[in-house]
Design an enzyme around this catalytic site. Sequence first.
Site, PDB file in Angstrom:
ATOM      1  N   ASP A  81     -47.470 -14.128 -13.931  1.00  0.00           N
ATOM      2  CA  ASP A  81     -47.695 -15.820 -14.514  1.00  0.00           C
ATOM      3  C   ASP A  81     -46.586 -16.419 -13.728  1.00  0.00           C
ATOM      4  OD1 ASP A  81     -45.802 -14.577 -16.092  1.00  0.00           O
ATOM      5  OD2 ASP A  81     -45.663 -16.289 -17.220  1.00  0.00           O
ATOM      6  N   ASP A 110     -41.471 -16.726  -7.601  1.00  0.00           N
ATOM      7  CA  ASP A 110     -41.138 -16.123  -9.036  1.00  0.00           C
ATOM      8  C   ASP A 110     -42.374 -15.801  -9.720  1.00  0.00           C
ATOM      9  OD1 ASP A 110     -40.063 -15.407 -11.407  1.00  0.00           O
ATOM     10  OD2 ASP A 110     -39.225 -17.415 -11.889  1.00  0.00           O
ATOM     11  N   GLU A 143     -44.560 -14.046 -18.928  1.00  0.00           N
ATOM     12  CA  GLU A 143     -43.375 -13.963 -18.912  1.00  0.00           C
ATOM     13  C   GLU A 143     -42.467 -15.159 -19.046  1.00  0.00           C
ATOM     14  OE1 GLU A 143     -39.046 -13.447 -17.002  1.00  0.00           O
ATOM     15  OE2 GLU A 143     -40.770 -14.716 -16.609  1.00  0.00           O
ATOM     16  N   GLU A 144     -43.077 -16.036 -18.387  1.00  0.00           N
ATOM     17  CA  GLU A 144     -42.533 -17.415 -18.249  1.00  0.00           C
ATOM     18  C   GLU A 144     -42.618 -18.149 -19.590  1.00  0.00           C
ATOM     19  OE1 GLU A 144     -40.599 -18.337 -15.979  1.00  0.00           O
ATOM     20  OE2 GLU A 144     -41.452 -17.577 -14.054  1.00  0.00           O
TER      21      GLU A 144
END
Length: 378
Positions: A81, A110, A143-144
């Site tokens: 993500d 990222d 994750e974010e």
Amino acid sequence: MINKQRLLATFLELVQIGSESGNEIEIQQLLKSKFSNLGLKVDEDNAAQLENLGANNLICTLEATTNDDNIDNIYFTSHMDTVVPGINVKPIVKDDGYIYSDGTTILGADDKAGLATILELIYILTEQDIAHGKIQFVLTVSEESGLEGAKALDTSLLDAKYGYAIDASVDVGTTVINAPTQMKINTTIHGKKAHASVPNKGVSAINIAAKAISAMKLGQIDEYTTANIGRFEGGSATNIIADKVTLMAEARSHSDESINAQVAHMKSVFEETAEKYGCSATVEIINSYPGFKISQDAIVTNVAKASAIALGLTPNTVMAGGGSDGNIINQLGIPTVILGVGYEHIHTTEERMSINALNLLAEQLIKIVEITTQKSEN
């Protein structure tokens, strides 16, 4: 050793697939196909059954090419993500050696730099018949949004002694061995509603919140700890004294003692300030993710440093200011350090990725595998 053109093409392909947190299904399906076609066993868990998770995590296993039981099973992890705005990314390769977006979105290096270099690692291991032990690749969602995908991992699918999260905004060759704990402090201030023309009949929740914040220690608290009010919301109209305000805050620290003291301080200031005005505050404390600290002498650290030295890089070890999926997987008893990726200005529309850093990162992953294999022979 690596195929630089292929690596760049893979990276450009991945960043153009929108995968904001909660909407990873398209890239998840693509990666599932790519890893399967490369001959890996691909498992997916049931993470998508949880609220706000848009796809399952993938656990991809590359079986060992040798029967040497002394070679450690290792893993690498990257997340699928991105933050917003990450839809319709148009990457631009410039003459300065960097890849940018067109300025209307993030780039998504990222963590698509991590995903691209993992794929290149597998290509090289296969094409060049490089001996290796069992390697797993853990590709996570969300994750974010607070490491939620990693929290939902089916741990029964993991089989590694130690591993590497490819997800640090530091130079390639630098290894993060210490990351903070993050606590969320979500607060509701309850005031007393009244018409603005008769202020003495009401108590403004906005005023209470403002006084509490002005009395609170925020920003850089000490060497290890920070605290921040990230969101302040309340009220309905200028002619109504607000009876409710909600605030979202956080504290993060490399010290358990310090973060516990800071959270207790913030909670008490909210509650005591509200009580002073005859009102109340409801404070919810959430442990968003735990911190970790890996020894300088741990195997996982030594292998990372040795891989940097082999590439002529400076093998620095540092503390991180933020969390990664490594924070969660460390709690499973699988020592994990975070590898520097070299991306810059992440989470902004100025984000950029150095092509040289992308190449070095892929080479470092190969070195880690080679060193892990050679270590069993010594």
